[in-house]
Design an enzyme around this catalytic site. Sequence first.
Site, short mmCIF file in Angstrom:
data_model
loop_
_atom_site.label_atom_id
_atom_site.label_comp_id
_atom_site.label_asym_id
_atom_site.label_seq_id
_atom_site.Cartn_x
_atom_site.Cartn_y
_atom_site.Cartn_z
CE LYS A 35 -0.51 -0.54 4.97
NZ LYS A 35 -1.22 0.99 6.58
CE1 TYR A 256 13.19 30.70 5.01
CE2 TYR A 256 14.02 28.80 4.60
CZ TYR A 256 13.31 29.99 3.62
OH TYR A 256 12.95 30.36 2.64
C1 LIG Z 1 -3.71 -4.03 8.16
C2 LIG Z 1 -2.73 -4.36 7.94
N1 LIG Z 1 -1.69 -4.75 8.02
C3 LIG Z 1 -0.24 -5.14 7.84
C4 LIG Z 1 0.37 -3.71 7.44
C5 LIG Z 1 1.60 -3.39 8.01
O1 LIG Z 1 2.40 -3.37 8.56
P1 LIG Z 1 3.75 -2.75 8.62
O2 LIG Z 1 4.16 -1.76 8.48
O3 LIG Z 1 4.48 -3.10 9.72
O4 LIG Z 1 4.48 -4.75 8.78
C6 LIG Z 1 -0.46 -2.85 7.80
C7 LIG Z 1 0.42 -1.39 8.00
O5 LIG Z 1 0.22 -0.55 8.58
C8 LIG Z 1 -2.33 -2.66 8.29
O6 LIG Z 1 -2.45 -2.16 8.11
#
Ligand SMILES: Cc1ncc(COP(=O)(O)O)c(C=O)c1O
Length: 360
Positions: A35, A256
């Site tokens: 994602k 800044y």
């Molecule tokens: C539902 C869910 N599963 C898995 C993950 C993966 O988590 P990580 O990046 O800590 O492995 C996330 C990330 O936020 C998540 O929201």
Amino acid sequence: MTRKCEAVIDLDVIRANYAIACDLAPNSRVIAVIKADAYGHGALEVTRALEGSAQAFAVAIIDEALELRDAGITKMILVMEGVDGIADLESAAKNNLAIVVHSESQLQDLEQATLSNPVNVWLKVDTGMHRLGINPDAVEDAVKRLRASKNCEFPLVVCTHLASSEDPDSEMTKKQIDAFDRSVHNLDVLESIANSGAILTTAKSHRDWNRPGYLLYGNTPFSEVIESPNGLKPAMTLKSEVIAIREVPATESVGYGGRWTAVGKSIIATVAIGYADGYPRHATDGTPTLVNGQIAPLAGAVSMDMITVDVTELDEVKIGDPVILWGSDLSVDLVAAASGTIGYELLTGLTARVPRRYLK
Ligand SMILES: Cc1ncc(COP(=O)(O)O)c(C=O)c1O
């Protein structure tokens, strides 16, 4: 002059990190969480690199999944926030997406829709994170309803998400796993709990499917930066270069607000990266960078397009010298800790202005 700022991404490293996630839990299948543009690494490039080895992919929202389908990705893709409304549900079915169902309204939509084909459902249970998911005591009934629905493909997965997996001794994690186990007791379903932190520390959380994100990119979510546990390597190196150098007399300030003041005569290098690229504006003085491979501390507030670093103690620094902002020799988590945030935010916050260059 071309701006020399770039994020170099080693896709072989991501493949190796995925293999490590598999080895850490040999009885689990591993769904690669890609994602948010694969945590800033490029969802399509990462998915293509992993297509031969990964068993499945996970995104947050349906648009991310559809982009991958449009690009020809055929492997299983899970939409972890599920879908909103019947139209998206129809689109998920048509595009063969797996979906999380985390609420009564999503469950009702699934029961009522007329779909072209059944969808693979991951029923989410809220075991204590209190963000998404149905109550643990509603799981048995929801599973019955899903089994009765013509729209649900089997096997059914029940999943949950941990709130404190970055803490290896977390009582919260123990409570969540117990609540999860009670909720699925005697139900013939597949299970999924673990994200990166839990994969690395909590064998009890390893179930039919594990869901690593951050560790695929070579980083760990622990509050202390741990050197390359299990051989994980950061896949991204954020690079730039020195574009100006000046001597700053003692008592003069830099940048800044004049936040940093030279104690003695100092040499300041200006580097072509700023908060418009995703370098954290809240980075404090002293945040490490690597100039010619040597630590150079941030000196002064981060600007939109530039930072200034103190190279007084370094061997001679010249315009055009390479600067690493984070990567395998400088953990993104160290930079994040000095900036009051987490590495996840820095990776996902790298902006489109920074070209991604892929090593294959
Ligand atoms: C539902 C869910 N599963 C898995 C993950 C993966 O988590 P990580 O990046 O800590 O492995 C996330 C990330 O936020 C998540 O929201």
